[in-house]
Write an enzyme that holds these catalytic residues in place. Structure first.
Site, PDB file in Angstrom:
ATOM      1  N   PHE A 134       0.864  -1.186   0.000  1.00 23.61           N
ATOM      2  CA  PHE A 134       0.000   0.000   0.000  1.00 23.61           C
ATOM      3  C   PHE A 134       0.903   1.240   0.000  1.00 23.61           C
ATOM      4  CE2 PHE A 134      -2.819   3.109   2.084  1.00 23.61           C
ATOM      5  CZ  PHE A 134      -3.947   2.970   1.289  1.00 23.61           C
ATOM      6  N   ASP A 213       1.664  -4.836   8.732  1.00 23.75           N
ATOM      7  CA  ASP A 213       0.485  -3.987   8.564  1.00 23.75           C
ATOM      8  C   ASP A 213      -0.719  -4.916   8.391  1.00 23.75           C
ATOM      9  OD1 ASP A 213      -1.586  -2.367   7.669  1.00 23.75           O
ATOM     10  OD2 ASP A 213      -0.221  -0.972   6.653  1.00 23.75           O
ATOM     11  N   TYR A 238     -11.303   0.813  10.691  1.00 25.88           N
ATOM     12  CA  TYR A 238     -12.483   1.191   9.885  1.00 25.88           C
ATOM     13  C   TYR A 238     -12.751   0.227   8.746  1.00 25.88           C
ATOM     14  CZ  TYR A 238      -8.783   3.518   7.146  1.00 25.88           C
ATOM     15  OH  TYR A 238      -7.637   3.796   6.453  1.00 25.88           O
ATOM     16  N   LYS A 239     -11.896  -0.794   8.566  1.00 31.44           N
ATOM     17  CA  LYS A 239     -12.115  -1.772   7.493  1.00 31.44           C
ATOM     18  C   LYS A 239     -12.926  -2.940   8.061  1.00 31.44           C
ATOM     19  CE  LYS A 239      -8.228  -0.030   4.874  1.00 31.44           C
ATOM     20  NZ  LYS A 239      -6.795  -0.105   4.535  1.00 31.44           N
ATOM     21  N   ARG A 387     -12.052  -4.575  -7.132  1.00 38.03           N
ATOM     22  CA  ARG A 387     -11.769  -5.236  -5.863  1.00 38.03           C
ATOM     23  C   ARG A 387     -13.079  -5.485  -5.110  1.00 38.03           C
ATOM     24  NH1 ARG A 387      -8.143  -2.362  -1.201  1.00 38.03           N
ATOM     25  NH2 ARG A 387      -9.978  -1.022  -1.172  1.00 38.03           N
TER      26      ARG A 387
END
Ligand SMILES: *Cc1c(COP(=O)(O)O)cnc(C)c1O
Length: 428
Positions: A134, A213, A238-239, A387
């Site tokens: 990322f 991560d 928040y995922k 995705r």
């Protein structure tokens, strides 16, 4: 449920009827007519979170005012939520805090790891990460290395970033110059997953420390940081943890490094006695030393609702359903959307993938826009990647069927082929 035979909706309804996680759907508020395949990017609203926020605002803030830092438990929220979250990632009490953003926590973890290596193995000056990581993970590593190099300009001590890619394997990249390895457990784009235990062991064997991560892993796949003997980890709430837009992130530090954890963001919340207002810095002797400054309490308070749901679900059951949903999705796309040029970029081997599935298509962006307008929400990542997050707590097998039918309609009718769907929004 076998995915090798021709599938139909009725057999999937039967699978839903015996799904041990089916009741979790009622713990989320999702709009009618939406099949949400983006819980890996922003999880939906858990039931009770709005009331929790209202309680913080209308009671704790409006009536309690400043007293609420003590009376409503605001001050302890980062460590209390940290202990709860720790259970989901194989951490112990006192090893995790909820605070700041993933990017900031990565900065702290990398800075701490580099500092330990400066003392123990000062010739190691490479931060090893992945070209496909990322972007923030690469940018933060660059920022630390640039900062160290500007500070050390006169001595010539030079830090650098090394990137694993198709030309440089992890094994070959790990040599005696690597100070710290920084990897995402599950790749944000492809869903590919590293073997945390094996990679951690390889990093340690070569003398490096490792930072994981967990942005696309926490709450999605079983994670055992202490079992893998990892050094540091960071991740989002928040995922898959459904904490709300921009909810604070977490940082985990193996207790063996806690006493040596030092990072340059030495804000007062990480001080041993913040309200003594001392003129110079002394780090707290516990996990509070991973904090920096005052926390966003309203947003942070909502995280607990998502964590409660996650803790009620057995992660092995979640993982099994996630793999079944993904196997189904891949099989249906092959059976029903063949010939439209979708190319699977997610590894099919169960041990090598997380909980989202991605396909490549030259018109990926427009297809995602058209799908979103039809109520199937996924997202798009450069280059050309569609995705789809497959979240077992609120998706059924028939949802996957229905989503793929809509995808087929969109492809067959070329619904995506209009200029409006090619206009990029600020957030993809
Ligand atoms: C989503 C994500 C982030 C997000 O970082 P923020 O600081 O919250 O913006 C970081 N790393 C990875 C691997 C991600 O997938």
């Amino acid at each position: 449920m076998s995915t090798s035979t021709q599938l139909d909706r009725a057999s999937l309804q039967a699978a839903d009827a015996t799904d041990p996680l089916a009741s979790f759907r009622d713990r989320f508020s999702l709009p009618e007519g939406v099949i949400y395949l983006d819980g890996n990017s922003l999880g939906p609203l858990p039931i009770g979170a709005a009331e929790r926020a209202a309680e913080v605002i209308n009671n704790q803030w409006a009536h309690g005012l400043i007293r609420s830092w003590n009376t409503a438990g605001w001050f302890d929220l980062p460590t209390r939520l940290g202990d709860t979250l720790s259970k989901l990632i194989g951490g112990n009490d006192g090893e995790t805090v909820v605070t700041d953003t993933t990017s900031l926590n990565l900065f702290k973890a990398l800075a701490s790891a580099v500092r330990i290596q400066q003392q123990d193995a000062p010739t190691r000056r490479v931060i090893l990460t992945e070209r496909d990581n990322f972007p923030t993970d690469i940018y933060i590593a660059e920022g630390i290395s640039d900062f160290l190099n500007s500070v050390n300009a006169e001595t010539g001590t030079h830090y650098e970033i090394r990137l694993i890619d198709e030309d440089l394997s992890l094994e070959r990249a790990l040599d005696d110059s690597v100070a710290v390895v920084s990897l995402s457990h599950v790749n944000y784009r492809t869903g590919a997953m590293w073997d945390m235990e094996a990679v951690t062991a390889a990093a340690h064997k070569s003398g490096a420390l490792i930072v994981w991560d967990l942005a696309h892993a926490a709450g999605a796949v079983p994670v055992d940081l202490n079992g893998a003997n990892a050094d540091y980890a960071v991740g989002c709430t928040y995922k898959y943890l459904n904490g709300g837009p921009g909810s604070p992130a977490f940082i985990w530090v193996n207790s063996r490094h806690q006493g040596r954890f030092w990072q340059p963001l030495t804000g007062w919340w990480s001080h041993a006695s913040p309200f003594e207002m001392e003129e110079s810095y002394t780090a707290a002797n516990d996990v509070r030393r991973f904090l920096c400054g005052t926390q966003p309490i309203t947003s942070m308070a909502m995280i607990e609702c998502g964590l409660d749901v996650a803790l009620d679900a057995d992660i092995e059951t979640v993982r099994a359903k996630s793999l079944s949903l993904a196997d189904l999705f891949i099989a249906l796309v092959r059976q029903r959307c063949g010939g439209f040029g979708l190319e699977l970029v997610t590894p099919e081997n169960h041990a090598e993938r997380g909980s989202h599935v991605s396909f490549r298509h030259p018109e990926g962006y427009a297809i995602i826009q058209a799908l979103t307008d039809r109520g199937v929400i996924g997202d798009y990542r450069e280059p050309e990647v569609l995705r789809f997050g497959l979240t077992p707590l609120y998706l059924s097998f028939t949802d996957i069927w229905d989503a793929v039918e809509i995808l087929r309609d969109v492809l067959e009718a070329r619904d995506w082929d209009v200029p409006a769907y090619r206009t990029r929004h600020a957030v993809t």
